[in-house]
Write an enzyme that holds these catalytic residues in place. Structure first.
Site, PDB file in Angstrom:
ATOM      1  N   SER A  83      63.120 -47.565 -90.015  1.00 31.54           N
ATOM      2  CA  SER A  83      63.652 -46.275 -89.880  1.00 31.54           C
ATOM      3  C   SER A  83      64.687 -46.182 -88.483  1.00 31.54           C
ATOM      4  CB  SER A  83      62.556 -45.185 -89.770  1.00 31.54           C
ATOM      5  OG  SER A  83      63.044 -44.083 -89.341  1.00 31.54           O
TER       6      SER A  83
ATOM      7  N   HIS B  15      66.406 -46.846 -93.326  1.00 33.60           N
ATOM      8  CA  HIS B  15      65.915 -45.821 -93.703  1.00 33.60           C
ATOM      9  C   HIS B  15      66.583 -44.894 -92.590  1.00 33.60           C
ATOM     10  CE1 HIS B  15      62.788 -42.864 -95.111  1.00 33.60           C
ATOM     11  NE2 HIS B  15      63.001 -42.492 -93.970  1.00 33.60           N
TER      12      HIS B  15
ATOM     13  N   ASP C  49      66.806 -40.761 -91.368  1.00 32.25           N
ATOM     14  CA  ASP C  49      66.202 -39.498 -91.141  1.00 32.25           C
ATOM     15  C   ASP C  49      67.155 -38.628 -90.953  1.00 32.25           C
ATOM     16  OD1 ASP C  49      63.313 -40.399 -91.942  1.00 32.25           O
ATOM     17  OD2 ASP C  49      63.555 -41.411 -89.998  1.00 32.25           O
TER      18      ASP C  49
ATOM     19  N   MET D 109      67.371 -34.586 -89.879  1.00 31.03           N
ATOM     20  CA  MET D 109      66.655 -33.412 -89.879  1.00 31.03           C
ATOM     21  C   MET D 109      67.725 -32.144 -89.186  1.00 31.03           C
ATOM     22  SD  MET D 109      63.551 -35.179 -87.680  1.00 31.03           S
ATOM     23  CE  MET D 109      62.787 -36.703 -88.074  1.00 31.03           C
TER      24      MET D 109
ATOM     25  N   HIS E 189      66.714 -40.358 -96.036  1.00 31.63           N
ATOM     26  CA  HIS E 189      65.517 -39.111 -95.975  1.00 31.63           C
ATOM     27  C   HIS E 189      66.143 -37.764 -95.649  1.00 31.63           C
ATOM     28  CE1 HIS E 189      61.417 -38.239 -94.687  1.00 31.63           C
ATOM     29  NE2 HIS E 189      61.731 -37.331 -95.533  1.00 31.63           N
TER      30      HIS E 189
ATOM     31  N   MET F 263      65.306 -34.288 -94.272  1.00 32.63           N
ATOM     32  CA  MET F 263      64.312 -33.223 -94.111  1.00 32.63           C
ATOM     33  C   MET F 263      64.956 -31.903 -93.623  1.00 32.63           C
ATOM     34  SD  MET F 263      61.913 -35.843 -91.905  1.00 32.63           S
ATOM     35  CE  MET F 263      63.437 -37.163 -92.021  1.00 32.63           C
TER      36      MET F 263
ATOM     37  N   MET G 173      54.802 -38.843 -97.543  1.00 30.23           N
ATOM     38  CA  MET G 173      55.052 -38.901 -96.141  1.00 30.23           C
ATOM     39  C   MET G 173      53.435 -39.266 -95.836  1.00 30.23           C
ATOM     40  SD  MET G 173      58.025 -38.406 -95.075  1.00 30.23           S
ATOM     41  CE  MET G 173      57.413 -38.361 -93.367  1.00 30.23           C
TER      42      MET G 173
ATOM     43  N   ASP H  80      56.153 -43.351 -95.592  1.00 29.00           N
ATOM     44  CA  ASP H  80      56.769 -42.966 -94.417  1.00 29.00           C
ATOM     45  C   ASP H  80      55.958 -42.603 -93.332  1.00 29.00           C
ATOM     46  OD1 ASP H  80      58.823 -42.512 -92.688  1.00 29.00           O
ATOM     47  OD2 ASP H  80      60.011 -41.408 -93.816  1.00 29.00           O
TER      48      ASP H  80
HETATM   49  O1  LIG Z   1      60.589 -39.482 -91.734  1.00 30.73           O
HETATM   50  C1  LIG Z   1      60.021 -39.784 -90.561  1.00 30.73           C
HETATM   51  C2  LIG Z   1      59.760 -38.780 -89.435  1.00 30.73           C
HETATM   52  O2  LIG Z   1      59.769 -37.518 -90.124  1.00 30.73           O
HETATM   53  C3  LIG Z   1      60.431 -41.258 -90.138  1.00 30.73           C
HETATM   54  O3  LIG Z   1      61.003 -42.049 -91.038  1.00 30.73           O
HETATM   55  C4  LIG Z   1      58.979 -41.718 -89.760  1.00 30.73           C
HETATM   56  O4  LIG Z   1      58.400 -40.944 -88.762  1.00 30.73           O
HETATM   57  C5  LIG Z   1      59.111 -43.260 -89.265  1.00 30.73           C
HETATM   58  O5  LIG Z   1      58.807 -43.364 -87.990  1.00 30.73           O
HETATM   59  P1  LIG Z   1      57.280 -44.119 -87.407  1.00 30.73           P
HETATM   60  O6  LIG Z   1      57.186 -45.196 -88.451  1.00 30.73           O
HETATM   61  O7  LIG Z   1      57.327 -44.271 -86.003  1.00 30.73           O
HETATM   62  O8  LIG Z   1      56.151 -43.105 -87.837  1.00 30.73           O
HETATM   63 FE   LIG Z   2      61.575 -40.797 -92.812  1.00 38.51          FE
END
Ligand SMILES: O=C(CO)[C@H](O)[C@H](O)COP(=O)(O)O
Ligand SMILES: [Fe+2]
Length: 216
Positions: free
Chosen positions: A8, A33, A35, A37, A66, A68, A137, A175
Site C-alpha cells: 500500500s 494498492h 488508498d 481518502m 481503494h 474511501m 478491512m 487490508d
Molecule cells: O486502506 C488502508 C487504510 O485505510 C491501507 O491500505 C492499510 O491501512 C494498509 O496499511 P497497514 O498495512 O500499515 O495497516
Molecule cells: Fe487500503
C-alpha cells in the site's frame, strides 16, 4: 493459485515516490494498492488523482485502487483514466451498488467491494456474483499502521465458504495490519490477496519483505 501481495503506497516516502514505485517494479509485488481518502467517509485525507496520474506512466504492475470516499460512483471515469486495474468501492458508501459495479466494469476495470470490519458478509448475498473481488478491512479504514482486528481471520474463512458454496471464483483481499504472522493466518483462512503498508515500507529491506510475504 499462488496468493498475491499488494503493497500500500499510503506508507511510502512521498518525497521519493518515484524511487518507491521503482522499488515496487523491481520487487515480487503483484499489485500496487492505492488508498484514496476524502476526510468524510473516513477521518483522514490521503491523496487523489494527481498522484495516481503521476505514478501511472512509471508503474509496471496493476494498480489496485481503494476508494474511501462518499459517492465513489462519481469518480469511475477518473479512476479508469488514472490506469486502475481494480476499483474497490465501500459497500457502506454505495446506495446503488449494483449500478456502480456495472459502471466500473463498463469503464474497463475489475470491480471490488470493500467491507468495513463491522459490515457482515451476508450483505453480499445478492451482489457477490457480479464482483471480481471482495476487500475485507482488517482495521477501521483511514490510517496505516493500525493493529490487526482478529475477527478478520474468521470473516475471511466464512467469506471463502460463501464463495465456494456459490461456485464462484471471486478473489478475497484483506487490508490492514498485515505482517508475516497475520498474513499466514489469513492465507490459511482463504485470502487471495494481502495488502501490506507499514510492514513493507518501514522495513529496512522492502524488496526482501515483499519476497517473504510472497513466499509465506
Ligand atoms: O486502506 C488502508 C487504510 O485505510 C491501507 O491500505 C492499510 O491501512 C494498509 O496499511 P497497514 O498495512 O500499515 O495497516
Ligand atoms: Fe487500503
Amino acid at each position: 493459485m499462488k496468493h498475491k501481495i499488494a503493497p500500500s503506497l499510503l506508507a511510502a516516502d512521498f518525497l521519493n515516490l518515484q524511487k518507491e514505485v521503482e522499488m515496487i517494479n523491481n520487487s515480487e509485488a503483484d499489485w500496487l494498492h492505492m488508498d484514496i481518502m476524502d476526510g468524510v467517509f473516513v477521518p483522514n485525507i490521503s491523496f487523489g488523482f494527481p498522484v495516481l496520474d503521476a505514478v501511472k506512466p512509471i508503474l509496471k504492475k496493476p494498480m489496485d485502487v481503494h476508494l474511501m470516499i462518499v459517492e465513489p460512483q462519481k469518480f469511475v471515469k477518473e479512476v479508469a483514466e488514472a490506469g486502475a486495474y481494480m476499483m474497490n468501492v465501500h459497500y457502506e458508501a454505495c446506495t446503488h451498488l449494483h449500478r456502480t459495479i456495472g459502471a466500473i466494469k463498463e469503464a474497463g476495470m475489475k470491480a471490488g467491494v470493500t467491507l468495513n470490519p463491522h459490515t457482515p458478509i451476508s450483505l453480499l448475498e445478492d451482489i457477490i456474483q457480479d464482483l471480481d473481488m471482495v476487500l475485507l478491512m482488517s482495521v477501521n479504514p483511514g490510517f496505516g499502521g493500525q493493529r490487526f482486528i482478529e475477527h478478520s481471520v474468521n470473516k475471511t474463512a466464512r467469506l471463502k465458504e460463501m464463495i465456494r458454496a456459490k461456485g464462484l471464483d471471486t478473489l478475497i483481499e484483506v487490508d490492514g495490519g498485515v505482517n508475516l504472522e497475520t498474513g499466514k493466518r489469513l492465507l490459511e483462512a482463504g485470502a487471495d490477496v494481502l495488502v501490506a503498508g507499514s510492514f513493507v515500507f518501514s522495513s529496512p529491506d522492502p524488496i526482501r519483505t515483499i519476497k517473504e510475504l510472497k513466499e509465506m
